[in-house]
Scaffold this active site. Structure first.
Site, PDB file in Angstrom:
ATOM      1  N   GLN A  23     -35.459  25.150  33.228  1.00  0.00           N
ATOM      2  CA  GLN A  23     -34.422  24.230  32.804  1.00  0.00           C
ATOM      3  C   GLN A  23     -35.103  22.910  32.420  1.00  0.00           C
ATOM      4  OE1 GLN A  23     -31.666  25.810  32.040  1.00  0.00           O
ATOM      5  NE2 GLN A  23     -30.199  24.908  33.469  1.00  0.00           N
ATOM      6  N   SER A  24     -34.544  22.185  31.449  1.00  0.00           N
ATOM      7  CA  SER A  24     -35.238  21.020  30.885  1.00  0.00           C
ATOM      8  C   SER A  24     -35.294  19.839  31.833  1.00  0.00           C
ATOM      9  CB  SER A  24     -34.563  20.597  29.571  1.00  0.00           C
ATOM     10  OG  SER A  24     -34.660  21.628  28.619  1.00  0.00           O
ATOM     11  N   SER A  25     -34.350  19.720  32.771  1.00  0.00           N
ATOM     12  CA  SER A  25     -34.333  18.578  33.676  1.00  0.00           C
ATOM     13  C   SER A  25     -33.699  19.003  34.987  1.00  0.00           C
ATOM     14  CB  SER A  25     -33.560  17.395  33.064  1.00  0.00           C
ATOM     15  OG  SER A  25     -32.196  17.729  32.884  1.00  0.00           O
ATOM     16  N   GLN A  28     -29.975  19.257  34.809  1.00  0.00           N
ATOM     17  CA  GLN A  28     -29.471  20.522  34.284  1.00  0.00           C
ATOM     18  C   GLN A  28     -29.512  21.617  35.336  1.00  0.00           C
ATOM     19  OE1 GLN A  28     -31.489  21.621  30.700  1.00  0.00           O
ATOM     20  NE2 GLN A  28     -30.813  19.805  29.556  1.00  0.00           N
TER      21      GLN A  28
END
Length: 764
Positions: A23-25, A28
């Site tokens: 997941q990008s962050s 998220q």
């Protein structure tokens, strides 16, 4: 699904299946859990294709990292497993989960093709070794990277539009806060405001970021700080001021009431990470002056920027810079008249005093291992410029004195106000801690202990602040009373005395000089100074250079001429005695010795006495002996007997001889050694020669002195008998007592102690 099963063979199933989850962050991960569950659900796809559950490896260590980040440990592990041939298939929800840049994606495709590893996403199974599948995977990777670019562009566009309207909320420096309506206002804490104003006022007074920091340290004044992140984000702390904090405050346009966005530029480093740099003002994205209250005006901010640029070190040499403590008046103002570069300052010490030297700062010359254009002693230059300043600044002395007075009074008031605010803050914090402790329930012993410890700490801080405030108040008041004001005004009416007063600090002289002088161009070859004043006027000056050490202590020319004349007839010791008798002294003020006379002769290139005698055709003892065919001892015996004329040329009694037209033979020498005939005595008397007693009476000395002078060559005598009877010629000029005293090799200088005589011999 049948097509997928056709691509999977036993070779693939014999290896593990690797599921990559990302997941990008972190936000998220917590807010978009459905995407994470869909990625983990790909294990069922791998089981359906024939992989056992225990052969499915899940790599989820990159949760919270962007796909464009090159420092993903999980992705590196995946690439390593594929490269070593351990992976039969790589599973990912979509291409963007595996990579957001073409470099990482195509590297993975290439390794999968070489190791015959399949790639699975939500839409199907792909064989990177197949051209069509490889083409489709490459197209998906390009679209994923383009998608990331478009998302960033949309996000940045919205941010820039908000920034252009001045509505973007950005982190504020300490001293500025957002009010409930989202407007930028000054920090409501009065001590924070006073600390910021004290910083800017101190810099305006000193002109140096380091001097500002030193003033805060000397007065024990702390500076506010609010952490931008962490568990204590936004809390107020007080720390000792550092030079970097001073520079950050001076360079921040927010303190001048301006909204700025885009002051920094960032880029990714090849090895990972972000590299940020401060952009020039013309590269700023948004600059909106006067959008909110500030601590200084925009004009003052611009002036601070110019001062900091002048203080900065340039590659070719130091620019103007702040006024320092050294005595060089033109520090930062001197310009080389040869190459046009700024000149640096070097100091040397002579007899306990420090003197400046102005040196050309052309860095290229030093890089080429060459000398600079000019190196000039600055004492005479500073005197010439100081005289000009006295002439120019006389009408302005009253303003200078009033500025000094106002500065001293303001400095004392600012520090006292800050200390009073510190005591007030400490008292409020102690009262608040007491209230918390008193409100704690008695049954909560652990809470009460913590609150009691906090209360005690606040009380100690209050005591320290109160003690510092009382101690400073007990010191003499730095504000000027009426008597001090009158003395300053009286001093201002006599500016030359103020300028030449030894108690006036060098820094203050430089600051006064910079009020009128822009720069000074120095040319050593013509001894000229081009002084450019504020406003463009130019004054041309000349100066007389300081004499060098050799010139300052050089023996006077008339003394050197006297030594040159005396070398024709006297040795070094005799010359020293004659010079001292006539009252002459060396360049250092010392009495002459034989060694000093020889040193003066060497320094001025005078011919030695031996060279002068040689030029007149005289021979040494050995050369004379060879010419006459006798031994050197015989030559000396003939000199003592008066048969040869010798000229002494050293204080050790060494002679050079004249060869007579009729040189003596060995037979007369033997006759002289036994007994001199009476006829020879009568002949010598007929020539006017005198006996020892007659010679002593004529010269006014004793018989022993006559014989000492004979042995030294000052008198020429003839032995008349084997019993030591001698007849003497009286030379013209006749020797004196002073020349006789100079014969001693250890002759001491009159009027000097033993230690002083040793010093004279050493310096010679």
């Amino acid at each position: 699904m049948s097509t997928a099963h056709q691509k999977v063979d036993t070779g693939h199933l014999s290896r593990d299946a690797y599921l990559y989850v990302r997941q990008s962050s972190l936000r998220q991960v917590f807010d978009h859990g459905e995407s994470t569950r869909r990625q983990y659900a790909l294990r069922d796809r791998a089981v359906a294709l024939g992989w056992p559950t225990e052969n499915i490896v899940v790599i989820d260590s990159d949760l919270g990292l962007s796909g464009a980040d090159s420092d993903r440990e999980g992705f590196k592990r995946l690439v390593a497993e594929v490269g070593m041939g351990r992976a039969g298939i790589v599973l990912g929800l979509e291409v963007s989960r595996l990579a957001r840049n073409s470099t990482d994606w195509h590297r993975l495709i290439e390794l999968c093709a070489l190791s015959e590893t399949l790639i699975l996403d939500e839409e199907g199974v792909y064989d990177p070794g197949n051209f069509n599948d490889r083409l489709l995977l490459g197209f998906k990777g390009a679209m994923s990277e383009a998608e990331l670019h478009m998302m960033r562009a949309r996000l940045r566009g919205g941010i820039v539009n908000a920034a252009k309207r001045g509505e973007l909320k950005i982190p504020l420096p300490v001293g500025l806060v957002y009010d409930p309506l989202g407007q930028v206002v000054l920090d409501p804490d009065p001590q924070v405001q006073h600390s910021l104003r004290l910083l800017f006022d101190t810099f305006a007074r000193t002109g140096s970021a380091r001097a500002t920091m030193m003033h805060f340290r000397a007065e024990n004044v702390l500076f506010p700080h609010r952490p931008p992140g962490g568990s204590h984000k936004g809390e107020l702390y007080w720390k000792p001021l550092r030079t970097s904090r001073v520079l950050d405050a001076l360079h921040n346009p927010g303190y001048a009431g301006a909204f700025v966005y885009g002051r920094t530029r960032s880029r990714r480093r090849p090895g990972g990470g972000i590299e940020a740099r401060r952009a020039a003002r013309e590269e700023w994205t948004v600059l909106l002056p006067d959008t909110h209250p500030g601590y200084i005006t925009w004009e003052r901010f611009e002036e601070n920027e110019r001062q900091l640029r002048n203080n900065a070190q340039s590659y070719g040499g130091q620019r103007r810079g702040p006024a320092r403590e050294g005595p060089a008046l033109l520090q930062g103002l001197a310009v080389c008249g040869v190459c046009g570069q700024n000149m640096g300052v070097h100091y040397h010490t002579r007899k306990g005093q420090t003197y400046p030297d102005y040196t050309c700062g052309d860095r290229a010359r030093y890089d080429e291992a060459a000398t600079g254009c000019q190196r000039i002693s600055g004492a005479a230059i500073d005197r010439a410029v100081g005289e000009l300043l006295v002439e120019l600044m006389t009408p302005l002395t009253l303003d200078v004195a009033l500025q000094v007075q106002d500065e001293l009074a303001a400095r004392a008031e600012e520090v006292d106000l800050w200390r009073a605010q510190r005591v007030q803050r400490a008292r409020e914090e102690a009262d608040l801690a007491r209230q918390r402790f008193m409100q704690a329930h008695p049954d909560n012993r652990m809470v009460a202990d913590v609150l009691e410890a906090e209360w005690n700490a606040k009380l100690r801080a209050l005591g320290e602040a109160q003690h510092e405030f009382e101690r400073r108040r007990g010191e003499p008041d730095q504000r000027l009373d009426d008597g001090q004001r009158q003395r300053i005004l009286a001093l201002a009416s006599d500016f030359p005395r103020l300028w030449n007063d030894p108690a006036t600090p060098h820094r203050e002289r430089k600051r006064m000089a910079r009020l009128l002088i822009e720069d000074v161009t120095i040319t050593k070859a013509t001894l000229s100074l081009g002084v450019r004043l504020r406003g463009g006027a130019i004054r041309q000056l000349t100066w007389t250079p300081e004499p060098s050490g050799a010139e300052r202590y050089e023996t006077r020319a008339e003394v050197v001429a006297e030594i040159d004349r005396l070398l024709e007839d006297h040795t070094y010791g005799e010359i020293a005695a004659i010079l001292n008798e006539r009252g002459h002294r060396s360049g250092y003020g010392l009495a002459f010795t034989a060694k000093l006379v020889n040193a003066v002769r060497n320094n001025h290139g005078l011919r030695a006495r031996r060279e002068r005698l040689r030029a007149r055709g005289l021979l040494t003892t050995r050369e004379t002996a060879e010419r006459l065919g006798v031994s050197p001892s015989t030559v000396n015996a003939w000199r003592k007997a008066g048969l040869l004329r010798g000229h002494i040329y050293t204080d050790r009694g060494m002679h050079m001889f004249e060869i007579p037209e009729h040189p003596p033979s060995k037979q007369p020498s033997r006759e002289l050694s036994v007994r001199t005939p009476k006829s020879l005595y009568r002949q010598l008397r007929a020539r006017g020669l005198l006996t020892t007693r007659e010679t002593a009476g004529r010269l006014g000395v004793s018989d022993d002195t006559v014989h000492r002078w004979r042995k030294a060559g000052l008198l020429h005598g003839y032995a008349c008998s084997g019993r030591g009877s001698w007849l003497f010629e009286i030379p013209d000029p006749a020797p004196t007592r002073q020349s006789g005293r100079a014969l001693s090799k250890r002759q001491k200088m009159p009027g000097l102690s033993v230690a002083e005589n040793k010093r004279v011999q050493y310096e010679a």
